[in-house]
Design a protein around this motif. Structure first.
Motif, PDB file in Angstrom:
ATOM      1  N   PHE A 153      35.092  28.565  42.697  1.00 39.21           N
ATOM      2  CA  PHE A 153      34.674  28.801  41.024  1.00 39.21           C
ATOM      3  C   PHE A 153      33.641  28.288  40.904  1.00 39.21           C
ATOM      4  CE2 PHE A 153      36.601  25.223  37.985  1.00 39.21           C
ATOM      5  CZ  PHE A 153      36.291  24.067  39.172  1.00 39.21           C
ATOM      6  N   PRO A 154      32.888  28.681  39.211  1.00 40.19           N
ATOM      7  CA  PRO A 154      31.351  28.170  39.479  1.00 40.19           C
ATOM      8  C   PRO A 154      31.680  26.687  39.377  1.00 40.19           C
ATOM      9  CG  PRO A 154      31.768  30.080  38.288  1.00 40.19           C
ATOM     10  CD  PRO A 154      34.121  30.325  39.419  1.00 40.19           C
ATOM     11  N   SER A 185      54.708  36.709  39.646  1.00 45.46           N
ATOM     12  CA  SER A 185      56.441  37.181  40.799  1.00 45.46           C
ATOM     13  C   SER A 185      55.562  38.711  41.611  1.00 45.46           C
ATOM     14  CB  SER A 185      56.852  38.101  39.339  1.00 45.46           C
ATOM     15  OG  SER A 185      56.493  39.542  38.803  1.00 45.46           O
ATOM     16  N   SER A 186      56.511  39.591  42.336  1.00 48.78           N
ATOM     17  CA  SER A 186      56.021  40.336  42.883  1.00 48.78           C
ATOM     18  C   SER A 186      56.427  41.272  42.009  1.00 48.78           C
ATOM     19  CB  SER A 186      57.313  40.326  44.393  1.00 48.78           C
ATOM     20  OG  SER A 186      58.708  40.247  43.542  1.00 48.78           O
ATOM     21  N   PHE A 187      55.394  42.004  42.708  1.00 49.53           N
ATOM     22  CA  PHE A 187      55.562  43.675  42.178  1.00 49.53           C
ATOM     23  C   PHE A 187      56.339  44.198  41.984  1.00 49.53           C
ATOM     24  CE2 PHE A 187      50.546  43.152  43.509  1.00 49.53           C
ATOM     25  CZ  PHE A 187      50.340  42.602  41.927  1.00 49.53           C
ATOM     26  N   GLY A 238      27.382  40.915  40.107  1.00 54.59           N
ATOM     27  CA  GLY A 238      27.306  39.350  39.619  1.00 54.59           C
ATOM     28  C   GLY A 238      28.890  38.941  39.422  1.00 54.59           C
ATOM     29  N   GLN A 239      30.176  39.899  40.499  1.00 53.55           N
ATOM     30  CA  GLN A 239      31.552  39.401  40.541  1.00 53.55           C
ATOM     31  C   GLN A 239      31.696  39.374  41.329  1.00 53.55           C
ATOM     32  OE1 GLN A 239      33.082  38.982  37.967  1.00 53.55           O
ATOM     33  NE2 GLN A 239      30.929  39.294  36.418  1.00 53.55           N
ATOM     34  N   LEU A 240      32.775  38.745  41.507  1.00 55.48           N
ATOM     35  CA  LEU A 240      33.752  38.563  43.219  1.00 55.48           C
ATOM     36  C   LEU A 240      34.169  39.514  43.964  1.00 55.48           C
ATOM     37  CD1 LEU A 240      35.127  35.383  41.605  1.00 55.48           C
ATOM     38  CD2 LEU A 240      33.249  35.645  42.613  1.00 55.48           C
ATOM     39  N   VAL A 271      57.743  44.948  37.299  1.00 54.34           N
ATOM     40  CA  VAL A 271      57.034  45.880  36.653  1.00 54.34           C
ATOM     41  C   VAL A 271      57.259  46.688  35.938  1.00 54.34           C
ATOM     42  CG1 VAL A 271      54.380  46.485  36.502  1.00 54.34           C
ATOM     43  CG2 VAL A 271      54.237  44.406  37.194  1.00 54.34           C
ATOM     44  N   PRO A 288      31.214  45.604  40.331  1.00 51.08           N
ATOM     45  CA  PRO A 288      29.600  45.081  39.476  1.00 51.08           C
ATOM     46  C   PRO A 288      28.864  43.825  40.058  1.00 51.08           C
ATOM     47  CG  PRO A 288      32.208  45.389  38.150  1.00 51.08           C
ATOM     48  CD  PRO A 288      32.489  45.465  40.412  1.00 51.08           C
ATOM     49  N   GLY A 322      41.647  30.097  42.880  1.00 53.68           N
ATOM     50  CA  GLY A 322      40.792  30.274  41.883  1.00 53.68           C
ATOM     51  C   GLY A 322      40.852  28.581  41.032  1.00 53.68           C
ATOM     52  N   PHE A 371      36.906  47.262  42.936  1.00 55.28           N
ATOM     53  CA  PHE A 371      37.765  47.491  42.618  1.00 55.28           C
ATOM     54  C   PHE A 371      38.032  49.180  42.224  1.00 55.28           C
ATOM     55  CE2 PHE A 371      35.729  43.711  40.318  1.00 55.28           C
ATOM     56  CZ  PHE A 371      36.922  43.414  39.776  1.00 55.28           C
ATOM     57  N   PHE A 379      31.909  30.456  46.087  1.00 51.06           N
ATOM     58  CA  PHE A 379      30.604  29.814  46.161  1.00 51.06           C
ATOM     59  C   PHE A 379      30.362  28.598  46.842  1.00 51.06           C
ATOM     60  CE2 PHE A 379      32.673  31.199  42.442  1.00 51.06           C
ATOM     61  CZ  PHE A 379      31.739  31.882  41.338  1.00 51.06           C
ATOM     62  N   GLN A 436      50.112  36.155  40.559  1.00 52.49           N
ATOM     63  CA  GLN A 436      50.680  35.045  41.135  1.00 52.49           C
ATOM     64  C   GLN A 436      52.311  34.362  40.194  1.00 52.49           C
ATOM     65  OE1 GLN A 436      47.064  32.097  39.288  1.00 52.49           O
ATOM     66  NE2 GLN A 436      47.599  33.132  37.675  1.00 52.49           N
ATOM     67  N   THR A 454      37.276  33.581  37.195  1.00 51.66           N
ATOM     68  CA  THR A 454      36.692  32.835  37.199  1.00 51.66           C
ATOM     69  C   THR A 454      36.185  32.885  36.843  1.00 51.66           C
ATOM     70  OG1 THR A 454      36.858  32.213  39.188  1.00 51.66           O
ATOM     71  CG2 THR A 454      38.726  31.038  38.465  1.00 51.66           C
ATOM     72  N   LEU A 496      36.561  44.840  36.367  1.00 50.06           N
ATOM     73  CA  LEU A 496      37.239  45.889  35.837  1.00 50.06           C
ATOM     74  C   LEU A 496      39.020  45.495  36.184  1.00 50.06           C
ATOM     75  CD1 LEU A 496      34.765  47.192  38.264  1.00 50.06           C
ATOM     76  CD2 LEU A 496      35.138  46.916  36.091  1.00 50.06           C
ATOM     77  N   MET A 541      47.948  51.678  39.852  1.00 49.03           N
ATOM     78  CA  MET A 541      49.281  50.816  39.989  1.00 49.03           C
ATOM     79  C   MET A 541      50.448  51.221  38.731  1.00 49.03           C
ATOM     80  SD  MET A 541      50.176  47.912  41.026  1.00 49.03           S
ATOM     81  CE  MET A 541      49.581  46.549  41.526  1.00 49.03           C
ATOM     82  N   GLN A 590      34.370  50.137  42.488  1.00 46.31           N
ATOM     83  CA  GLN A 590      32.760  49.860  41.627  1.00 46.31           C
ATOM     84  C   GLN A 590      33.173  48.455  42.298  1.00 46.31           C
ATOM     85  OE1 GLN A 590      32.989  50.415  37.680  1.00 46.31           O
ATOM     86  NE2 GLN A 590      32.276  52.542  37.529  1.00 46.31           N
TER      87      GLN A 590
END
Lengths: 209, 325
Positions: B269-270, B182-184, B58-60, A58, B56, B265, B63, B306, B180, A150, A99, B130, B54
């Motif tokens: 998941f739902p 590559s390395s950064f 309903g989110q997992l 990156v 939000p 993932g 951030f 879940f 998922q 997801t 986000l 980032m 934050q």
């Protein structure tokens, strides 16, 4: 090495402090702005391919994109009104409830480097906000929707379907960790890309067919 | 039957485990450790470094946000102006829950795992975003090195307090080093900026009673495994199946063990079902074998998004133990 080759090499190497001077030297040598721009686009295509192949990472992609944008700044006053080298406008955003912005930002940079004007709506973008952005910006040829969770895949589906309902001929590309080519097709997107490098290739292909 | 701890040691030393190590069973994670991290569902808040978060509804997850001037570091060359080291809590009162938890652990059975997050790499991008963090590694390497040294000094000071308070025999440390795919950063850049810091962190823990270093990075990072071994990681937790895990075990087993393979993932998941979980667990256990590998979800804590997923994975790993041992 010719001036144009030097520009290409320094963009690829991400030398943002050197590129503006080299672009000016190329102009002074009589090379047309459009030709210089194309050389930089070609460089970024190489950068994208190398990223997709895992040869660079990156940071290398980021500094190359920055180097190109510095070069474009020199060319812009000379190319005002010349839309021949533009692929149109691309509206990009991360879908509602999500986000994450890193992947979206990388894709935005790479799509811009192929010749699109970018309208970046940021993160947590509702389906209606995508539609409004298409209405409010000139020459929109592509919408790019990103999502990393997801749980926000339903929001991606809603975004794609709302955009396609409003603008059936507009191309929509999607991506993000949980997105697969199968899912992209299922929700009605025109394209999918697994990473920023291939996203730029796919974006160009979608609007030039 | 071996204890959880014995079975773990047999697994990571290439001995004779009598079953799969079942996910996090050997780690008794002291989440009461006062790291200053907050998990505030549905809220926006600033943490002790001044980073805005934050989560939000309903989110997992939460951030860090950097838009509209919210990034702590506005200019990396002037990072000292913006970054202030948070106070490290040392009072007995603040540590009492962590100490009580640690004292209640049967160390013959489980490890007392001190918890620390986020690590050095994540801190650099939490502080400035980032893109800025990654570009600064090229454009302002000296300032980035100074910032990394500063973050390292904070981690080492915190480590000393944690060691004094709870005497951990394991450290469970989070720092995500890749996507998922590559390395950064490249292995060369990683070795230049992050390896030296981590050698100091994990070296310090190991010089002070920690026997086991478990590092979480739910990502691709196969290209960083030699550095992981060099810095003293015993177990890489979070190894995704985008890494070729069987190949990694073959090449590096004995130097390091791999904990993961069950991509969160794909199972958490739902629309998850027990059948989906069973399929992934079975494939993971069969593909990766019994030595130097711990089947585990890739996410970095023994919880699920879940309800029922984590327990179902446990149950399926037990089933595979009965079948394969």
């Amino acid at each position: 090495m010719s001036k144009i080759e030097e520009v290409k090499a320094k963009v690829e190497a991400g030398k943002s402090k050197l590129v503006p001077g080299l672009v000016q030297e190329a102009l002074d040598a009589g090379i047309a702005p459009a030709e210089i721009l194309q050389a930089m686009v070609d460089s970024m295509s190489v950068v994208g391919d190398k990223f997709s192949a895992g040869e660079i990472f990156v940071p290398e992609m980021l500094i190359a994109a920055k180097a190109m944008s510095k070069g474009v700044e020199v060319l812009k006053p000379l190319m005002a009104g010349d839309s021949s080298s533009s692929l149109g406008t691309c509206v990009i955003g991360t879908v509602a409830g999500d986000l994450h912005d890193i992947g979206k930002n990388l894709v935005s940079m790479m799509i811009e480097s192929t010749g699109f004007e970018m309208v970046d709506l940021g993160v947590d973008v509702s389906a209606d906000a995508f539609v409004e952005a298409v209405k409010n910006n000139a020459n929109v040829k592509l919408v790019a929707c990103s999502g990393l969770l997801t749980t926000t895949m339903p929001a991606m589906k809603e975004a794609v379907q709302t955009i396609k309902a409003a603008f059936p001929d507009l191309k929509v590309i999607v991506g993000g960790a949980p997105v697969t080519p199968e899912y992209a097709a299922e929700i009605g997107a025109d394209g999918y890309a697994p990473d920023a490098g291939s996203a730029s290739v796919k974006a160009k292909a979608l609007v030039t067919v | 039957m071996l204890t959880k701890r014995q079975n773990l040691l047999e697994t990571i030393h290439g001995g004779k485990p009598d079953r799969f190590v079942n996910q996090y069973e050997f780690l008794n994670i002291i989440m009461e450790t006062p790291t200053g991290i907050e998990f505030r569902y549905g809220e926006t808040w600033k943490d002790h470094w001044g980073i805005t978060w934050q989560w939000p509804e309903g989110q997992l997850g939460m951030f860090p946000v950097h838009h509209d001037g919210l990034a702590v570091i506005q200019d990396i060359t002037e990072w000292q102006k913006f970054v202030k080291k948070p106070e490290i809590v040392t009072s007995d009162e603040a540590w009492a829950p962590a100490v009580a938890h640690a004292n209640a652990v049967d160390r013959n059975e489980e490890y007392v795992a001190g918890f620390f997050a986020p690590g050095i790499f994540e801190m650099t991008h939490h502080l400035m975003g980032m893109e800025n963090a990654l570009m600064a590694l090229y454009e302002e390497p000296e300032a980035m090195q100074e910032l990394i040294d500063f973050l390292l000094s904070y981690e080492l000071e915190f480590a000393q307090v944690m060691i004094d308070k709870i005497h951990p025999d394991c450290i469970f440390h989070h720092d995500d080093w890749g996507s998922q795919l590559s390395s950064f950063v490249s292995p060369e850049m990683f070795a230049e900026f992050f390896l030296p810091a981590y050698k100091k962190i994990y070296g310090f823990y190991k010089a002070n009673g920690v026997e086991l270093v478990v590092h979480h990075s739910d990502s691709y990072a196969a290209n960083l495994v030699p550095d992981m071994i060099d810095m003293g990681i015993d177990i890489w937790q979070g190894v995704m199946n985008t890494n070729n895990i069987p190949e990694l075990i073959k090449e590096y087993g004995g130097g390091i063990s791999f904990m993961g393979g069950i991509h969160s993932g794909l199972v958490d998941f739902p629309a998850w079902t027990p059948e989906i979980v069973a399929e992934y667990v079975e494939k993971t256990c069969r593909d990766n074998g019994k030595q130097y590998f711990i089947p585990c979800q890739t996410s970095g804590l023994p919880i699920d998004n879940f309800q029922g997923v984590y327990e179902t994975i446990n149950k399926e790993i037990d089933r595979m133990s009965k079948e394969l041992f």
